[in-house]
Write a protein that holds these residues in place. Structure first.
Motif, PDB file in Angstrom:
ATOM      1  N   ILE A 360       0.859  -1.186   0.000  1.00  0.00           N
ATOM      2  CA  ILE A 360       0.000   0.000   0.000  1.00  0.00           C
ATOM      3  C   ILE A 360       0.892   1.231   0.000  1.00  0.00           C
ATOM      4  CG2 ILE A 360      -1.789   1.275   1.239  1.00  0.00           C
ATOM      5  CD1 ILE A 360      -2.751  -1.335   2.423  1.00  0.00           C
ATOM      6  N   PHE A 361       0.616   2.169  -0.935  1.00  0.00           N
ATOM      7  CA  PHE A 361       1.393   3.396  -1.074  1.00  0.00           C
ATOM      8  C   PHE A 361       0.484   4.592  -0.818  1.00  0.00           C
ATOM      9  CE2 PHE A 361       3.333   0.182  -3.724  1.00  0.00           C
ATOM     10  CZ  PHE A 361       4.697   0.344  -3.523  1.00  0.00           C
ATOM     11  N   ASP A 362       1.052   5.643  -0.224  1.00  0.00           N
ATOM     12  CA  ASP A 362       0.270   6.873  -0.087  1.00  0.00           C
ATOM     13  C   ASP A 362       0.372   7.698  -1.358  1.00  0.00           C
ATOM     14  OD1 ASP A 362       2.750   8.168  -0.051  1.00  0.00           O
ATOM     15  OD2 ASP A 362       2.698   8.581   2.110  1.00  0.00           O
ATOM     16  N   ALA A 363      -0.261   8.874  -1.356  1.00  0.00           N
ATOM     17  CA  ALA A 363      -0.317   9.693  -2.572  1.00  0.00           C
ATOM     18  C   ALA A 363       1.056  10.172  -3.008  1.00  0.00           C
ATOM     19  CB  ALA A 363      -1.247  10.883  -2.355  1.00  0.00           C
ATOM     20  N   GLY A 364       2.008  10.222  -2.081  1.00  0.00           N
ATOM     21  CA  GLY A 364       3.364  10.641  -2.430  1.00  0.00           C
ATOM     22  C   GLY A 364       4.258   9.501  -2.869  1.00  0.00           C
ATOM     23  N   GLY A 365       3.700   8.312  -2.977  1.00  0.00           N
ATOM     24  CA  GLY A 365       4.483   7.151  -3.397  1.00  0.00           C
ATOM     25  C   GLY A 365       5.237   6.460  -2.283  1.00  0.00           C
ATOM     26  N   ARG A 366       4.979   6.837  -1.031  1.00  0.00           N
ATOM     27  CA  ARG A 366       5.680   6.230   0.099  1.00  0.00           C
ATOM     28  C   ARG A 366       5.003   4.913   0.482  1.00  0.00           C
ATOM     29  NH1 ARG A 366       5.181   6.603   5.798  1.00  0.00           N
ATOM     30  NH2 ARG A 366       3.347   7.914   5.464  1.00  0.00           N
ATOM     31  N   HIS A 391      -6.147  10.868   6.107  1.00  0.00           N
ATOM     32  CA  HIS A 391      -7.139  10.810   5.036  1.00  0.00           C
ATOM     33  C   HIS A 391      -6.495  11.188   3.705  1.00  0.00           C
ATOM     34  CE1 HIS A 391     -10.660  11.446   8.065  1.00  0.00           C
ATOM     35  NE2 HIS A 391     -10.005  10.316   8.237  1.00  0.00           N
ATOM     36  N   GLY A 392      -6.925  10.535   2.647  1.00  0.00           N
ATOM     37  CA  GLY A 392      -6.372  10.825   1.336  1.00  0.00           C
ATOM     38  C   GLY A 392      -6.446   9.633   0.416  1.00  0.00           C
ATOM     39  N   MET A 393      -5.762   9.747  -0.735  1.00  0.00           N
ATOM     40  CA  MET A 393      -5.764   8.708  -1.748  1.00  0.00           C
ATOM     41  C   MET A 393      -4.613   7.728  -1.491  1.00  0.00           C
ATOM     42  SD  MET A 393      -7.223   7.574  -4.547  1.00  0.00           S
ATOM     43  CE  MET A 393      -8.079   9.003  -5.275  1.00  0.00           C
ATOM     44  N   TYR A 394      -4.903   6.416  -1.657  1.00  0.00           N
ATOM     45  CA  TYR A 394      -3.887   5.382  -1.492  1.00  0.00           C
ATOM     46  C   TYR A 394      -3.956   4.414  -2.669  1.00  0.00           C
ATOM     47  CZ  TYR A 394      -3.150   7.064   3.223  1.00  0.00           C
ATOM     48  OH  TYR A 394      -2.847   7.862   4.291  1.00  0.00           O
ATOM     49  N   MET A 395      -2.804   3.812  -2.985  1.00  0.00           N
ATOM     50  CA  MET A 395      -2.711   2.810  -4.041  1.00  0.00           C
ATOM     51  C   MET A 395      -2.455   1.447  -3.396  1.00  0.00           C
ATOM     52  SD  MET A 395      -2.714   2.181  -7.344  1.00  0.00           S
ATOM     53  CE  MET A 395      -2.247   3.722  -8.178  1.00  0.00           C
ATOM     54  N   GLU A 407      -5.036  -0.846  -7.409  1.00  0.00           N
ATOM     55  CA  GLU A 407      -6.370  -0.347  -7.154  1.00  0.00           C
ATOM     56  C   GLU A 407      -6.272   0.881  -6.256  1.00  0.00           C
ATOM     57  OE1 GLU A 407      -9.369  -1.240  -8.238  1.00  0.00           O
ATOM     58  OE2 GLU A 407      -8.565  -2.844  -9.501  1.00  0.00           O
ATOM     59  N   LYS A 408      -6.916   1.981  -6.687  1.00  0.00           N
ATOM     60  CA  LYS A 408      -6.915   3.200  -5.891  1.00  0.00           C
ATOM     61  C   LYS A 408      -8.093   3.157  -4.918  1.00  0.00           C
ATOM     62  CE  LYS A 408      -4.763   6.209  -9.343  1.00  0.00           C
ATOM     63  NZ  LYS A 408      -4.906   7.422 -10.174  1.00  0.00           N
ATOM     64  N   VAL A 409      -7.874   3.703  -3.724  1.00  0.00           N
ATOM     65  CA  VAL A 409      -8.937   3.765  -2.731  1.00  0.00           C
ATOM     66  C   VAL A 409      -8.734   5.040  -1.902  1.00  0.00           C
ATOM     67  CG1 VAL A 409      -7.612   2.394  -1.073  1.00  0.00           C
ATOM     68  CG2 VAL A 409     -10.093   2.516  -0.861  1.00  0.00           C
TER      69      VAL A 409
END
Length: 413
Positions: A360-366, A391-395, A407-409
């Motif tokens: 699982i990655f955060d929006a910054g690619g971490r 809160h935010g977008m995760y991959m 999959e984005k969530v």
């Protein structure tokens, strides 16, 4: 409380630590008996800081935690412990020849003790979890192991030293009723307490059955573990395998392995777990002389997922499982990911049992989460608990070697 008693030519230490001895000199066959978890600390790194003079000397430990602690640090040379057996007063010295220094202010703790019976499993050191055989990991291998353990514990080092060990033993420790040992086949093994393995370091050294010594045991920093013994393997292993791994080439699964030595090797077999039984799916012949590194591969376009075993077969027909791996080159489709109560819920259908990589990655690619995920054949539901994420977008990424599904969530209340 430290109990010390000088009796005749013996110094008995019990339940104490004798600190900062510059030298420990034992003269004319005197005894130092370390008992009841006592410790003797030798602060001098010189190789002669523990010395025997005249007719010799004796150190008796005979318990895992009765120890001589030698502050060797970054020094090199030949460090000898004049161990003696408590019951028969047989001299069984141990030598660590340090050929490359460790880093840091390290110490080495020395001890040795025997067992009352052939069954080492009943008196193994505290960090040793088993005495299983190497081939099947299903039975107590103590009958092929000498009835003694050595504690050679390097502590406080950044990088541990490189050394060569020499062990001494009594004949009674391999001849005890219950043992089945070919003395000349004895070699030294250490227990890898990080992985709970003996067999990733096969018996090493050369045994002199007249002198009762096992010498020239190579010890790299990575193999300088705490607990050692001498073991004999009835059927010596034909090949040492450095690794066994998988990759994907188009729709095919590729299995690769490397050997660092081969003796008496006839061929390799590749096995695949099918309906609870391993079935042979391929054969690979040896390619080299057996004296150096050899690389092998096997490609399977039919069996592309599941559990695979690498089996060696020697010229006498003996078979040994060298390694096993869970691999997959089959895609997992239709992954549905949702967010609930601070965590993620994944639902998907698996084509076959496998182990895949979940990230699982955060929006910054971490990368914020990573684990191996066991996939079942059929419907799968995976609950990832509260990760304390903002809160935010995760991959969410699921990988099996050939395919990667992203999959984005959105993590939001």
């Amino acid at each position: 409380m430290c109990y010390k008693k000088l009796l005749s030519a013996s110094l008995i230490l019990s339940s104490c630590t004798l600190f900062a001895q510059g030298r420990l000199i034992i003269n004319n066959n005197a005894f130092v008996v370390i008992d009841n978890s006592a410790k003797v600390v030798v602060s001098n790194p010189a190789t002669n800081a523990v010395t025997t003079l005249g007719t010799g000397g004796n150190i008796i430990t005979e318990s895992e935690f009765d120890q001589v602690i030698w502050s060797i640090g970054t020094s090199t040379g030949s460090y000898t412990m004049p161990f003696t057996s408590q019951t028969t007063f047989t001299k069984i010295p141990f030598t660590a020849n340090i050929t490359a220094a460790g880093t840091g202010a390290g110490v080495v703790r020395f001890s040795t003790y025997p067992g009352p019976t052939w069954d080492n499993n009943t008196y193994r050191p505290s960090d040793v979890t088993h005495m299983w055989d190497y081939y099947s990991a299903s039975f107590n291998n103590s009958l092929h192991v000498i009835d003694r353990f050595w504690i050679i514990d390097a502590l406080g080092y950044g990088t541990k030293p490189t050394a060569t060990f020499q062990f001494s033993y009594r004949d009674s420790e391999h001849l005890a009723v219950g043992n089945t040992i070919i003395e000349s086949d004895l070699g030294a093994q250490r227990f890898n307490s990080s992985t709970n393995h003996w067999g990733d370091y096969l018996p090493q050294g050369t045994t002199n059955t007249v002198a009762n010594t096992t010498s020239n045991v190579p010890v790299s920093p990575a193999n300088f573990f705490r607990s050692w013994t001498l073991s004999e393997i009835t059927f010596p292993l034909a090949a040492e395998v450095a690794y066994f791994k998988s990759s994907c080439d188009g729709n095919a699964l590729v299995l690769e392995w490397q050997t660092v030595s081969e003796t008496n090797l006839d061929h390799f077999e590749i096995e695949h777990l099918q309906n609870g039984q391993f079935a042979v799916i391929g054969f690979v012949q040896p390619t080299g002389s057996g004296s150096g590194v050899e690389n092998y591969s096997f490609e399977s376009a039919v069996n592309r997922e599941g559990v695979f075993q690498l089996v060696e077969v020697d010229n006498d027909g003996n078979r040994a499982v060298k390694s096993s791996i869970s691999a997959s080159c089959v895609a997992t489709d239709d992954v549905i990911v949702s967010y609930s109560n601070g965590g993620f819920i994944m639902s998907f259908d698996g084509a076959i049992e496998a182990v895949e990589d979940l990230q699982i990655f955060d929006a910054g690619g971490r990368l914020v989460y990573n684990r191996d995920l066991s996939i079942s054949n059929g419907a799968n539901t995976v609950v990832i608990p509260d990760l304390n994420l903002s809160h935010g977008m995760y991959m969410v990424r699921l990988k099996n070697g050939l395919n990667t599904i992203n999959e984005k969530v959105v993590a939001a209340e």
